[in-house]
Design a protein around this motif. Structure first.
Motif, PDB file in Angstrom:
ATOM      1  N   SER A 153       3.373  -0.663  -2.402  1.00  0.00           N
ATOM      2  CA  SER A 153       3.739   0.241  -3.491  1.00  0.00           C
ATOM      3  C   SER A 153       4.728   1.304  -3.024  1.00  0.00           C
ATOM      4  CB  SER A 153       2.476   0.895  -4.054  1.00  0.00           C
ATOM      5  OG  SER A 153       2.791   1.746  -5.123  1.00  0.00           O
ATOM      6  N   GLN A 154       4.484   1.859  -1.831  1.00  0.00           N
ATOM      7  CA  GLN A 154       5.380   2.891  -1.294  1.00  0.00           C
ATOM      8  C   GLN A 154       6.769   2.332  -1.020  1.00  0.00           C
ATOM      9  OE1 GLN A 154       3.264   4.250   2.162  1.00  0.00           O
ATOM     10  NE2 GLN A 154       1.624   5.214   0.942  1.00  0.00           N
ATOM     11  N   TYR A 186       0.109  -6.755   4.402  1.00  0.00           N
ATOM     12  CA  TYR A 186       0.315  -5.328   4.221  1.00  0.00           C
ATOM     13  C   TYR A 186      -0.858  -4.774   3.406  1.00  0.00           C
ATOM     14  CZ  TYR A 186       5.297  -5.895   5.488  1.00  0.00           C
ATOM     15  OH  TYR A 186       6.475  -6.164   6.125  1.00  0.00           O
ATOM     16  N   SER A 187      -0.975  -3.454   3.385  1.00  0.00           N
ATOM     17  CA  SER A 187      -1.906  -2.840   2.442  1.00  0.00           C
ATOM     18  C   SER A 187      -1.200  -2.685   1.103  1.00  0.00           C
ATOM     19  CB  SER A 187      -2.353  -1.468   2.950  1.00  0.00           C
ATOM     20  OG  SER A 187      -1.260  -0.559   2.927  1.00  0.00           O
ATOM     21  N   PRO A 188      -1.936  -2.738  -0.005  1.00  0.00           N
ATOM     22  CA  PRO A 188      -1.302  -2.536  -1.314  1.00  0.00           C
ATOM     23  C   PRO A 188      -0.546  -1.221  -1.413  1.00  0.00           C
ATOM     24  CG  PRO A 188      -3.502  -3.430  -1.592  1.00  0.00           C
ATOM     25  CD  PRO A 188      -3.371  -3.095  -0.136  1.00  0.00           C
ATOM     26  N   SER A 189      -1.076  -0.162  -0.760  1.00  0.00           N
ATOM     27  CA  SER A 189      -0.397   1.130  -0.813  1.00  0.00           C
ATOM     28  C   SER A 189       0.952   1.074  -0.103  1.00  0.00           C
ATOM     29  CB  SER A 189      -1.271   2.216  -0.193  1.00  0.00           C
ATOM     30  OG  SER A 189      -1.544   1.941   1.170  1.00  0.00           O
ATOM     31  N   THR A 190       1.028   0.314   1.002  1.00  0.00           N
ATOM     32  CA  THR A 190       2.307   0.167   1.710  1.00  0.00           C
ATOM     33  C   THR A 190       3.325  -0.548   0.838  1.00  0.00           C
ATOM     34  OG1 THR A 190       1.247   0.150   3.880  1.00  0.00           O
ATOM     35  CG2 THR A 190       3.444  -0.827   3.728  1.00  0.00           C
TER      36      THR A 190
END
Length: 295
Positions: free
Chosen positions: A34-35, A28-32
């Motif tokens: 986190s969200q 995953y992306s870190p932003s995903t």
């Protein structure tokens, strides 16, 4: 209601410690990440994470929910295993095997599986025991082939089931022209050992210290085939398990160590997966392959 996918992210964060590590492990992306954790926090109605410098850590509520997440994931796995037993083909079994097991046991075990369970899909990765067992707990792998050295215990992980395959003798490995008759005679030699932090390295150093010397480690290599080449070429001495030879004849001179020690070879899976027919089939094949080699 809590979404299981988000609960897994919280569980992964409790194991790996950083959002970046969770993102890398699960692609995953870190932003995903986190969200999704922010949404889980809204679902929970209590703070789960708190800033700690440039990182985050679990709050008391977060730790409590992470423990429940582990139980939820375990229950999900048990249910899927029961459903799998009613199907002709299930999910792939993801195996992590240490190098010597990958070289010596996987091919004959997979041949047995092809005869017994031709529809069973298997995915194999080579991984050292330390990382393989960690990733087993984190659910990246379903089954791990690992080792236990005599007198050394690995970190205890809850809800992990171990099954012993057998004993793998460990011997001194010397260049073929070397006439040394035991460990004490090698105090002034250059050694090749596995990297620091591995059970194999710790155990080998302890054997040398028990013989009255500190080994001069000139070569620190994780690949045991490189150990063999360095020793055969006369550049070092070392300690090698018998599994390293697979089906070939030793290219070095082998000398028994005091007490004829062996390491324990075992498979590990999560307790929630023990009853999965696919896991049982893979374990049986590995056990039979090891027995055939030992016999």
């Amino acid at each position: 209601m809590f979404e299981l996918r988000r609960l897994r992210l919280l569980h992964e964060l409790s194991l790996r410690g950083t959002l970046a590590a969770v993102a890398e492990a699960l692609s995953y992306s870190p932003s995903t990440v986190s969200q999704q954790l922010a949404q889980l926090e809204k679902d929970a109605g209590v703070p789960l994470l708190v800033a700690d410098g440039r990182r985050v850590r679990l709050t008391g509520h977060g730790e409590h929910l992470a423990a429940h997440a582990a139980h939820a994931l375990e229950l999900d796995e048990r249910v899927r295993g029961e459903l799998e037993s009613l199907q002709t083909a299930g999910a792939p079994v993801r195996i992590a095997a240490m190098q010597t097991a990958a070289q010596s046991l996987l091919a004959p075990a997979l041949s047995l599986l092809a005869e017994r369970e031709p529809a069973l899909p298997v995915v194999v990765s080579e991984a050292p025991p330390e990382s393989g067992l960690f990733e087993l707990a984190a659910r990246r792998f379903d089954l791990v082939v690992a080792e236990q050295y005599p007198g050394h215990t690995r970190e205890h992980r809850s809800r992990i089931d171990h099954d012993t395959l057998g004993a793998d003798p460990i011997r001194l490995a010397l260049p073929s022209h070397d006439s040394a008759d035991g460990l004490a005679a090698l105090r002034d030699r250059a050694w090749v050992l596995e990297p620091e932090g591995t059970a194999a390295r710790q155990w080998a150093v302890q054997q040398c210290r028990a013989a009255g010397f500190e080994p001069t480690v000139r070569f620190e290599v994780s690949d045991l085939t490189a150990h063999v080449r360095l020793i055969a070429a006369g550049h070092a001495v070392g300690m090698l398990p018998d599994l390293v030879w697979a089906d070939e004849s030793p290219r070095v001179r082998l000398v028994d160590l005091p007490g004829s020690p062996s390491r324990e070879i075992f498979t590990a899976t999560r307790s929630s997966s023990v009853s999965r027919p696919a896991i049982r089939a893979v374990r049986d094949a590995l056990r039979d392959a090891f027995a055939a080699r030992a016999g």
